[in-house]
Design an enzyme around this catalytic site. Structure first.
Site, short mmCIF file in Angstrom:
data_model
loop_
_atom_site.label_atom_id
_atom_site.label_comp_id
_atom_site.label_asym_id
_atom_site.label_seq_id
_atom_site.Cartn_x
_atom_site.Cartn_y
_atom_site.Cartn_z
NE ARG A 50 -3.76 -2.37 2.46
CZ ARG A 50 -4.56 -2.35 3.67
NH1 ARG A 50 -4.38 -1.97 4.65
NH2 ARG A 50 -5.17 -3.54 3.33
CG ASP A 52 2.42 6.13 2.53
OD1 ASP A 52 1.54 5.69 2.80
OD2 ASP A 52 3.53 6.21 3.29
NE ARG A 198 7.80 9.58 2.74
CZ ARG A 198 6.71 10.18 2.87
NH1 ARG A 198 5.57 9.40 2.62
NH2 ARG A 198 6.63 11.58 3.03
#
Length: 250
Positions: A50, A52, A198
């Protein structure tokens, strides 16, 4: 019944991520819409990751089931003819009925790209994180050791208030590569928490800038508190590069 596996490339800039969100453009939403138009029946599209909003993919994998006997090459041609130019299907294959793009995955490889020179490039806009600072590669190599292994990665993730998520994850390997003006951080693991790649990238960059010491990464990790790592690399530089099924090297 047939189970159809898609390998997908996309630029995530114009989308609110992979997962379907009512009233918002998402990658899964767009693909589902087109698949249903081709097959003329509802489908459940399952994605391996999934991603972002703003995150890209070179090797996202998804699957859906259908009883239609349309040849695979025609499905691929139709999909690529109807999908927008920033989403394309690079491979279509039939897989066993028990194949699930997410649950069957053995590992994933993410690549984060940093454009590292004094002047930005229009060709890297929304494709990489622009950083005009000199980076200490030896320090980043030392720091990455504290991220490889099985740990509680709460400090490196965004809390999901909607559900309880086990924060323990295994990072099998991290590579830091210099290719001209581009620095790449490559992460291997079975699964990652939300924003985890990230945040890890941003923390390594802080070490590279000299704002953190390599050993500070271990301190942040052991605190298990997101406030100790208030860093987040932008989504532009992140790519889901490959999902492994039976060929994971770790």
């Amino acid at each position: 019944m047939r189970n159809v596996k898609l390998t997908i490339e996309y630029l995530g800039t114009n989308y609110y991520g992979w997962q379907i969100l009512p009233g918002k453009p998402t990658v899964a939403g767009k693909i589902t819409e087109v698949v249903e138009k081709i097959l003329n029946h509802p489908v459940k599209l399952t994605g391996a990751s999934r991603t972002d909003a703003g995150v890209h993919a070179l090797g996202q994998v998804a699957n859906f089931k259908t009883e239609k006997d349309i040849p695979l090459y025609k499905i691929q041609l139709a999909l690529n003819g109807l999908l927008p130019p920033d989403i394309k299907i690079v491979n279509v294959e039939e897989v066993p009925l028990d194949f699930d793009a997410r649950r069957s995955a053995q590992g994933k490889r993410y690549r984060y790209r940093v454009f590292n020179r004094k002047v930005p490039s229009p060709f890297e806009y929304k494709r990489a994180w622009f950083l005009p600072y000199e980076l200490d590669f030896d320090a980043m190599e030392e720091a990455k050791k504290y991220l490889i292994g099985t740990y509680d990665f709460t400090s490196f993730s965004k809390a999901d208030k909607r559900k309880q998520v086990n924060p323990v994850r295994t990072v099998n390997a991290i590579e830091i590569l210099k290719k001209g003006d581009v620095v790449e951080f490559v992460f291997f693991g079975k699964s990652f928490l939300r924003h985890m790649v990230r945040v890890m990238t941003a923390v390594l960059v802080e070490v590279g800038k000299g704002r953190l010491r390599p050993e500070d990464v271990e301190f942040i990790r052991e605190k298990r508190d997101r406030t100790f790592a208030p860093f987040l690399a932008p989504p532009d530089g992140l790519y889901l590069e490959k999902v492994y099924y039976g060929d994971y090297p770790y």
